[in-house]
Write an enzyme that holds these catalytic residues in place. Structure first.
Site, short mmCIF file in Angstrom:
data_model
loop_
_atom_site.label_atom_id
_atom_site.label_comp_id
_atom_site.label_asym_id
_atom_site.label_seq_id
_atom_site.Cartn_x
_atom_site.Cartn_y
_atom_site.Cartn_z
N GLY A 69 42.10 37.47 -34.82
CA GLY A 69 40.96 37.72 -35.70
C GLY A 69 40.48 36.48 -36.45
N GLY A 97 38.75 42.20 -31.69
CA GLY A 97 37.34 42.17 -32.12
C GLY A 97 36.33 42.24 -30.99
CE LYS A 129 43.08 43.89 -34.10
NZ LYS A 129 43.36 42.61 -34.69
CG HIS A 163 49.02 44.66 -33.43
ND1 HIS A 163 48.59 44.10 -34.61
CD2 HIS A 163 48.20 44.19 -32.46
CE1 HIS A 163 47.54 43.33 -34.36
NE2 HIS A 163 47.28 43.37 -33.06
CD GLU A 221 47.98 40.68 -29.78
OE1 GLU A 221 46.82 40.78 -29.36
OE2 GLU A 221 48.43 41.40 -30.68
CB SER A 244 40.40 34.53 -31.16
OG SER A 244 40.62 34.78 -32.54
CG ASN A 268 44.54 46.71 -31.23
OD1 ASN A 268 44.32 47.84 -31.68
ND2 ASN A 268 45.25 45.81 -31.86
P1 PGA Z 1 41.51 39.70 -31.91
O1 PGA Z 1 42.74 40.70 -32.05
O2 PGA Z 1 41.08 39.70 -30.46
O3 PGA Z 1 40.45 40.25 -32.82
O4 PGA Z 1 41.99 38.35 -32.33
C1 PGA Z 1 43.73 40.79 -31.05
C2 PGA Z 1 44.78 41.80 -31.47
O5 PGA Z 1 45.07 41.89 -32.68
O6 PGA Z 1 45.35 42.53 -30.63
#
Ligand code: PGA
Length: 230
Positions: free
Chosen positions: A161, A213, A8, A85, A155, A191, A6
């Site tokens: 994040g 990320g 974003k 999401h 999630e 994460s 993802n």
């Molecule tokens: P992250 O995001 O890996 O940066 O924590 C995951 C997501 O929001 O799908």
């Protein structure tokens, strides 16, 4: 094993093309890239990976400024979409009904769907995790059933994040709970990094990962894909 990236609101078309040139995942893992709308065409052009959008509307067309329909995604060669999401739910006011409508319409239009669920820190600390997951998953199950093109992503919002990952044990419990309501593959997100991917993906209830990320760098995403094959 399924690894979904993802992105974003990162990577325009030029950065998307550059990523694809440098991204070389191992065989044996299904990869889905979810670039922003503006970069979908550039991602599809490469012809090498499955491309999903980050959201999709439930109507085929209409007065819905800022939205995109399943038909438009099809026309671009995009084969699925994320829905629900936590950033859509928290920052853009999407509720369970909207998420359910998005999921149902996309599946009916022949797209794949990854529907995201998860509790906030406040909800976890007040002991409401299972209640929240039940409400979110049941809304999706009611609208979409156990459609073969539907996957879920668990999630926990507090792990997105933040660098704070759910322990494999905690993720396993949540996945088992979600699957008890809707028996579809469940990806873990929050994460996920090359350093923790193998341990998380080793849990039998975890069918893959939704990576934010750590999916922006081609080497890092390829490492996570390698962890998924081991
Ligand atoms: P992250 O995001 O890996 O940066 O924590 C995951 C997501 O929001 O799908």
């Amino acid at each position: 094993m399924l690894i979904a990236a993802n992105w974003k609101m990162f990577k325009g078309p030029a950065e998307t093309r550059a990523f694809l040139e440098g991204f070389d995942p191992p065989a044996g893992v299904d990869v889905i890239l979810c670039p922003p709308y503006a970069s979908l065409a550039a991602a599809v052009e490469s012809g090498r990976h499955t491309i999903y959008a980050q959201n999709v509307h439930w109507e085929p067309s209409g007065a819905y400024t800022g939205e995109i329909s399943a038909e438009m995604l099809h026309e671009l060669g995009v084969t699925g979409a994320l829905v629900g999401h936590s950033e859509r739910r928290q920052l853009f006011g999407e509720n369970d009904e909207m998420v359910a409508r998005r999921a149902r319409a996309a599946l009916e239009a022949g797209l794949g769907v990854i529907a995201c669920v998860g509790e906030t820190l406040e909800q976890r600390e007040s002991g409401d995790t299972e209640l929240v997951l039940k409400i979110q998953v049941e809304a999706i199950a009611f609208a979409a059933g156990d459609h073969p093109n539907l996957a879920l992503a668990y999630e926990p919002v507090w792990a997105i994040g933040t660098g704070r990952t759910a322990t494999p044990e905690l993720a396993r419990e949540a996945h088992a709970f979600v699957k008890g309501i809707l028996d579809r593959p469940v990806l873990y997100g929050g994460s996920v990094k090359p350093e923790n991917a193998a341990e998380l993906l080793a849990q039998p209830e975890i069918d893959g990962a939704l990576v934010g990320g750590a999916s922006l760098d081609p080497d890092s995403l390829a490492q996570i894909c390698r962890a998924a094959t081991s």
